[in-house]
Design a protein around this motif. Structure first.
Motif, PDB file in Angstrom:
ATOM      1  N   UNK A 315       0.830  -1.207   0.000  1.00 19.36           N
ATOM      2  CA  UNK A 315       0.000   0.000   0.000  1.00 19.36           C
ATOM      3  C   UNK A 315       0.863   1.255   0.000  1.00 19.36           C
ATOM      4  N   UNK A 316       2.017   1.175   0.681  1.00 19.88           N
ATOM      5  CA  UNK A 316       2.913   2.328   0.718  1.00 19.88           C
ATOM      6  C   UNK A 316       3.508   2.639  -0.637  1.00 19.88           C
ATOM      7  N   UNK A 317       3.986   1.610  -1.331  1.00 19.83           N
ATOM      8  CA  UNK A 317       4.652   1.834  -2.613  1.00 19.83           C
ATOM      9  C   UNK A 317       3.656   2.101  -3.738  1.00 19.83           C
ATOM     10  N   UNK A 318       2.430   1.646  -3.578  1.00 16.61           N
ATOM     11  CA  UNK A 318       1.435   1.761  -4.648  1.00 16.61           C
ATOM     12  C   UNK A 318       1.060   3.201  -4.946  1.00 16.61           C
ATOM     13  N   UNK A 319       1.310   4.098  -4.018  1.00 12.52           N
ATOM     14  CA  UNK A 319       0.974   5.507  -4.243  1.00 12.52           C
ATOM     15  C   UNK A 319       1.866   6.147  -5.300  1.00 12.52           C
ATOM     16  N   UNK A 320       3.006   5.523  -5.574  1.00  8.81           N
ATOM     17  CA  UNK A 320       3.981   6.137  -6.472  1.00  8.81           C
ATOM     18  C   UNK A 320       3.826   5.590  -7.892  1.00  8.81           C
ATOM     19  N   UNK A 321       2.843   6.133  -8.585  1.00  4.35           N
ATOM     20  CA  UNK A 321       2.560   5.729  -9.960  1.00  4.35           C
ATOM     21  C   UNK A 321       2.731   6.930 -10.886  1.00  4.35           C
ATOM     22  N   UNK A 322       3.600   6.766 -11.887  1.00  2.00           N
ATOM     23  CA  UNK A 322       3.850   7.844 -12.850  1.00  2.00           C
ATOM     24  C   UNK A 322       3.168   7.578 -14.194  1.00  2.00           C
ATOM     25  N   UNK A 323       2.244   6.630 -14.227  1.00  2.00           N
ATOM     26  CA  UNK A 323       1.455   6.415 -15.440  1.00  2.00           C
ATOM     27  C   UNK A 323       0.334   7.453 -15.480  1.00  2.00           C
TER      28      UNK A 323
END
Length: 550
Positions: A315-323
């Protein structure tokens, strides 16, 4: 904090002493110069690392977003195990210094004893030494080395002591030294790594004096290394890739592990041994296993999908989306990425990165289970046997695969970017071809219209223009095209598509212009209009007064 530059060495922090709450730590400059004992909250804040992220960045061009995505390599989510490890290491270092006090008489006697050990070639155990250690075993890519490095980096590696409450000191304190076990598992190789690391930190020349001295055997180097560790007040020795000892020959593994025990017994130096499951067989000796378990063994296992740790991580890493379109973490997506990584953080991070890159290069611009499965198929071929062993839960099978090597992120980006650039190139070429066809058709139609204004039928105008474009494909100027097509219609130039036996009609320039004007007048046009439409008269005039004047 004040720092000084060690000649030919690294930076050292000038010692700042703080009062201690634990009575056992009071009055010891080696402990009082350490950073304060940290609370859980302070550990979380110090260890956490989150990349910069702005939702507006999702609309940047793809080549910029490739760089942004690589920030995820620095992502570090603190887990309960990390907090526990920091606490254990903090205790290890302090307990190792308890009986090594620069101000106590027995410190000087230990140095004298170390010199005698070098002469005799034997290392005697100190009566008051506090032996301690810890072993960490887990598969590659699970985050062992990364966590240890981050924890150690919260402390200065070298501290300079000069004055302690009026007592003159002149000493460097090396808090920790991290070494990698050489690939051949040789103790001589480890000692050379030890010398090189200290030379870089303290500006010494131990490698030249001892490491390159072929007359010194591994056995004779042991008391030398022990004495150097005493003299620089080494607080912790961390040896990574300990599974390499499994390839050591002639009892090399037993000798090295025994040496770690000797370090602990003689000067109380704590040791942390880090390795993959292949290292389990090395600790069959109860004496060695006991030393390595003073602070408890750490069996670093992959996260289970049902564990809170996995949920916290993903959940922590999922916030970092550059799409362009951020995907919500659905059960299907969670299952897909967990199935791909088996709870191994290094693989999870890279699969998440690969999936974003693939989404960008494919034009999908959102993460889907299909994209995750696609990058897994392309990038995890080499580690699939290891992942299958993990899924089976068979310890014997898992131990066979000590290392996990996933496709490097740079290689994946380069491959995907080449696909993207090739696609762009092809699309650009196609667009260029379309534009050329449109421009050619527009040129052709404009020429036909002008020729009809000169009294030529539309059918004959089309034929003349087509023939000229076929014979002279370089023509791009409308006036030049009309002029040549009109000449062809009047028979003033050769029709190259006619029979080759027909000779070109030679007509002087004056007659050409007359015939043009005559044909125009017969259709009701003035001589000026005919010559202008035929391209003999420019619509704009400019006079160039060259440099010849004057």
């Amino acid at each position: 904090m004040e720092w000084i530059q060690i000649p030919n060495g690294a930076l050292a922090q000038v010692a700042q002493y703080s009062s201690q709450i634990v009575s056992q730590y009071k009055g010891n400059p080696l402990i009082e110069a350490l950073p304060p004992i940290m609370s859980k909250e302070a550990v979380v804040q110090a260890l956490s690392s989150y990349p910069h992220f702005d939702e507006e960045e999702r609309y940047a061009d793809s080549h910029y977003r490739f760089h942004m995505i690589q920030q995820l390599l620095g992502y570090f989510q603190v887990m309960p195990l990390h907090i526990d490890l920091e606490n254990r290491i903090s205790r290890l270092i302090r307990q190792g210094y308890v009986n090594r006090n620069l101000l106590k008489p027995h410190y000087a006697s230990q140095m004298v004893q170390g010199h005698a050990d070098i002469q005799s070639g034997q290392i005697r155990q100190a009566v008051q030494a506090f032996s301690s250690g810890m072993t960490i075993v887990g598969i590659s890519g699970i985050g062992k080395s990364t966590a240890i490095n981050r924890i150690l980096s919260m402390m200065p590696q070298v501290i300079s002591h000069s004055d302690y409450n009026g007592a003159q000191l002149s000493a460097y304190q090396v808090l920790y030294l991290r070494l990698e076990c050489p690939p051949d598992g040789s103790i001589r190789g480890l000692f050379n790594n030890f010398f090189v690391e200290l030379d870089q930190l303290l500006g010494t020349n131990y490698m030249d004096r001892f490491g390159k001295n072929s007359k010194l055997s591994s056995a004779s180097l042991m008391p030398i290394v022990t004495q150097i560790a005493k003299s620089c007040s080494l607080g912790l020795l961390c040896v990574d890739e300990i599974q390499n000892l499994s390839v050591a020959k002639s009892g090399g593994a037993e000798k090295m592990l025994s040496f770690f025990v000797t370090l602990s017994n003689s000067i109380g130096l704590p040791t942390i041994l880090i390795g993959t499951p292949r290292a389990h067989a090395l600790f069959s000796d109860f004496r060695i296993a006991r030393r390595g378990s003073c602070q408890g063994d750490v069996a670093w296992l992959p996260m289970k999908k049902e564990e809170p740790s996995w949920r916290l991580f993903i959940e922590g890493i999922w916030d970092y989306q550059w799409v362009r379109t951020s995907a919500e973490l659905t059960t299907e997506l969670n299952d897909a990425i967990y199935e791909a990584c088996c709870g191994i953080t290094d693989i999870a991070v890279k699969i998440f990165m690969f999936s974003q890159i693939r989404a960008i290069t494919s034009g999908t611009e959102t993460i889907t289970p299909q994209i995750i499965k696609g990058v897994v198929k392309d990038s995890l071929k080499l580690v699939e046997p290891m992942l299958c062993a993990l899924r089976s839960g068979d310890v014997v099978q898992i131990a066979k695969y000590g290392d996990i090597n996933i496709t490097p992120i740079d290689g994946f980006i380069e491959a995907e970017q080449s696909k993207l650039e090739l696609g762009k190139m092809l699309r650009t070429f196609q667009q260029s071809q379309k534009e050329q066809k449109v421009n050619a058709e527009r040129l052709k139609q404009d020429a036909i219209v002008r020729l009809t204004l000169l009294g030529i039928s539309e059918k004959e105008a089309k034929q003349s223009v087509s023939k000229i474009l076929l014979d002279m494909p370089h023509i791009q100027n409308i006036q030049e095209l009309v002029q040549e097509a009109y000449k062809l219609h009047l028979g003033l130039i050769e029709d190259k598509q006619a029979t080759s036996k027909k000779q070109p009609q030679i007509i002087d320039d004056e007659r050409d212009l007359r015939k043009l004007v005559k044909a125009g007048k017969e259709n009701g046009f003035t001589a000026y209009q005919v010559l202008k439409d035929a391209g003999y008269i420019a619509s704009d005039f400019s006079i160039d007064f060259g440099s010849d004047i004057g």
